[in-house]
Design a protein around this motif. Sequence first.
Motif, PDB file in Angstrom:
ATOM      1  N   THR A  87      32.747  64.460   9.759  1.00 60.06           N
ATOM      2  CA  THR A  87      32.400  63.806   8.489  1.00 60.06           C
ATOM      3  C   THR A  87      31.426  64.619   7.658  1.00 60.06           C
ATOM      4  O   THR A  87      30.689  65.454   8.190  1.00 60.06           O
ATOM      5  CB  THR A  87      31.787  62.411   8.778  1.00 60.06           C
ATOM      6  N   ASP A  88      31.420  64.334   6.343  1.00 59.70           N
ATOM      7  CA  ASP A  88      30.341  64.870   5.513  1.00 59.70           C
ATOM      8  C   ASP A  88      29.475  63.727   4.978  1.00 59.70           C
ATOM      9  O   ASP A  88      28.623  63.925   4.127  1.00 59.70           O
ATOM     10  CB  ASP A  88      30.892  65.758   4.381  1.00 59.70           C
ATOM     11  N   SER A  89      29.716  62.525   5.504  1.00 58.34           N
ATOM     12  CA  SER A  89      28.913  61.362   5.096  1.00 58.34           C
ATOM     13  C   SER A  89      27.565  61.395   5.801  1.00 58.34           C
ATOM     14  O   SER A  89      27.454  61.885   6.924  1.00 58.34           O
ATOM     15  CB  SER A  89      29.683  60.093   5.474  1.00 58.34           C
ATOM     16  N   GLY A  90      26.539  60.843   5.165  1.00 58.89           N
ATOM     17  CA  GLY A  90      25.246  60.724   5.831  1.00 58.89           C
ATOM     18  C   GLY A  90      25.262  59.554   6.795  1.00 58.89           C
ATOM     19  O   GLY A  90      24.908  59.668   7.967  1.00 58.89           O
ATOM     20  N   CYS A 115      29.281  63.736  16.909  1.00 56.82           N
ATOM     21  CA  CYS A 115      29.593  63.920  15.487  1.00 56.82           C
ATOM     22  C   CYS A 115      29.664  65.410  15.167  1.00 56.82           C
ATOM     23  O   CYS A 115      28.863  66.199  15.669  1.00 56.82           O
ATOM     24  CB  CYS A 115      28.494  63.260  14.648  1.00 56.82           C
ATOM     25  N   ILE A 116      30.641  65.766  14.358  1.00 56.23           N
ATOM     26  CA  ILE A 116      30.732  67.131  13.828  1.00 56.23           C
ATOM     27  C   ILE A 116      30.571  66.981  12.324  1.00 56.23           C
ATOM     28  O   ILE A 116      31.364  66.303  11.665  1.00 56.23           O
ATOM     29  CB  ILE A 116      32.089  67.759  14.212  1.00 56.23           C
ATOM     30  N   THR A 117      29.507  67.560  11.802  1.00 54.68           N
ATOM     31  CA  THR A 117      29.205  67.348  10.388  1.00 54.68           C
ATOM     32  C   THR A 117      29.738  68.518   9.564  1.00 54.68           C
ATOM     33  O   THR A 117      29.375  69.671   9.804  1.00 54.68           O
ATOM     34  CB  THR A 117      27.684  67.130  10.196  1.00 54.68           C
ATOM     35  N   LEU A 118      30.586  68.171   8.605  1.00 57.41           N
ATOM     36  CA  LEU A 118      31.297  69.166   7.805  1.00 57.41           C
ATOM     37  C   LEU A 118      30.421  69.624   6.637  1.00 57.41           C
ATOM     38  O   LEU A 118      30.833  69.614   5.473  1.00 57.41           O
ATOM     39  CB  LEU A 118      32.631  68.564   7.304  1.00 57.41           C
ATOM     40  N   ARG A 119      29.198  69.929   6.979  1.00 64.21           N
ATOM     41  CA  ARG A 119      28.233  70.430   5.985  1.00 64.21           C
ATOM     42  C   ARG A 119      27.379  71.494   6.685  1.00 64.21           C
ATOM     43  O   ARG A 119      27.334  71.540   7.916  1.00 64.21           O
ATOM     44  CB  ARG A 119      27.313  69.294   5.505  1.00 64.21           C
ATOM     45  N   ASP A 120      26.681  72.297   5.877  1.00 61.16           N
ATOM     46  CA  ASP A 120      25.824  73.328   6.483  1.00 61.16           C
ATOM     47  C   ASP A 120      24.431  72.798   6.767  1.00 61.16           C
ATOM     48  O   ASP A 120      23.628  73.463   7.410  1.00 61.16           O
ATOM     49  CB  ASP A 120      25.739  74.539   5.543  1.00 61.16           C
ATOM     50  N   ILE A 168      26.834  68.300  15.522  1.00 68.66           N
ATOM     51  CA  ILE A 168      26.986  69.754  15.359  1.00 68.66           C
ATOM     52  C   ILE A 168      27.320  70.025  13.891  1.00 68.66           C
ATOM     53  O   ILE A 168      28.245  69.417  13.340  1.00 68.66           O
ATOM     54  CB  ILE A 168      28.154  70.292  16.222  1.00 68.66           C
ATOM     55  N   LEU A 169      26.574  70.934  13.268  1.00 63.78           N
ATOM     56  CA  LEU A 169      26.865  71.290  11.876  1.00 63.78           C
ATOM     57  C   LEU A 169      27.857  72.448  11.853  1.00 63.78           C
ATOM     58  O   LEU A 169      27.606  73.491  12.449  1.00 63.78           O
ATOM     59  CB  LEU A 169      25.586  71.722  11.156  1.00 63.78           C
ATOM     60  N   THR A 170      28.961  72.252  11.145  1.00 61.78           N
ATOM     61  CA  THR A 170      29.970  73.326  11.088  1.00 61.78           C
ATOM     62  C   THR A 170      30.260  73.767   9.661  1.00 61.78           C
ATOM     63  O   THR A 170      31.024  74.721   9.474  1.00 61.78           O
ATOM     64  CB  THR A 170      31.315  72.847  11.671  1.00 61.78           C
ATOM     65  N   GLY A 171      29.731  73.074   8.671  1.00 62.51           N
ATOM     66  CA  GLY A 171      30.176  73.355   7.312  1.00 62.51           C
ATOM     67  C   GLY A 171      31.665  73.060   7.211  1.00 62.51           C
ATOM     68  O   GLY A 171      32.211  72.273   7.996  1.00 62.51           O
TER      69      GLY A 171
END
Length: 367
Positions: free
Chosen positions: A285-288, A301-306, A320-323
């Motif tokens: 997700t890129d949601s907060g 959670c895998i966060t689609l943000r940097d 985990i931040l992956t962008g």
Amino acid sequence: MDSFKLLSIVGARPQFIKAAPISRAIKGYNESAERVIVDKILHTGQHYDYLMSKVFFDDLGLAEPDYNLEVGSGSHGKQTGRMLEGIEEVLIKEAPHMVLVYGDTNSTLAGALAATKLQIPVAHVEAGLRSFNRTMPEEVNRVMTDHISTVLFCPSESPVKNLCAEGITQGVHNVGDVMYDSFLYSLKVSGGTSTVLKDLGVEPKEYYLSTIHRAGNTDNITNLKSILSAFKLLDKPVVLPLHPRTAGILKNELSGFDRGLTKIINPLPYDDLIALAGSSRAILTDSGGLQKEAYFLKVPCITLRDDTEWVETVEAGWNILTGAEKDRIIKACKSLDEERPPYRELYGDGHAADKIIEVINEFADAL
Ligand code: UD1
């Protein structure tokens, strides 16, 4: 003072979820207290589709808003400007003792600014969060709102430190996260009753859940393509309840794009989203809000943000931040079976709304 008038300003989907526990806490407080807290709700109309707005009022037991400005969509300046004008009119008419704003949307900033200009004290729920990325409109909204708020309700300790680093130390309270209140309430009231997995034909732990709506991942088509390409290469299908913004871009600009097994569905009501999230293998997700809901549910959670403003979830080893990078997303999904550190409570005890009402009451005592 026998009666204290509080005006909540909401407008976007996550704000309905944040306002609901506060409204419930006010109801509870009014039943036994000498003072009555008058709870008025102004909806800016930033979100207006049934599945983005009204369904939350219906399902979360939130009273119909007293005002709906129906500002709708637009560029940031236009949308925020329309809100400012409408909110000011309502504030002049209602003359509340305090305005409550939530989170980091354009409705948050407009509400805080309109009230401050009229010298009405502002209380900010979810204060002090920082991604330290000023290209995100939400970061600008947060910083501005915090600097003009009188009372700042932080969901955890790191936002308190962020505020302190910016010189804000007065009126700051770590009360825990109202989204955790909402989450626990939903489990208590309707936990286990959602039929969403059956309706979608998916089995527990046999799918990923994703949401994508940030400007950085939607207006930037390269990022959106990269994310969807990663989804096609995962070991399990992705269920993607789609924000209308992303749906519009997929329809207009990526209509021929091969989405593989990704299952695109409409935005979900809160209880269904929690049920689907809770049984997923992981959330991308890129949601907060969903980063924290993943944590509450003990789902990785895998966060689609940097970057993220919810740094504790990363530090705790559950996020985990992956962008938007395809290879990083795939690699993160492959690492999901690795052991994670034990779960710790990071966002309070589920009584953030009660604590907020206590502080507001102390504020009223001092008037
Ligand atoms: C807003 C918030 C974001 C929050 C999100 C929650 C800002 C700057 N951003 O982003 O922080 O995470 O809400 O969902 O305030 N649209 C519809 N129907 C709706 C609402 C929106 O079709 O009911 C479409 C419109 O094309 C609109 C676009 O979505 O232009 C973006 O909506 P907007 O409210 O500007 O921002 P969000 O992406 O929803």
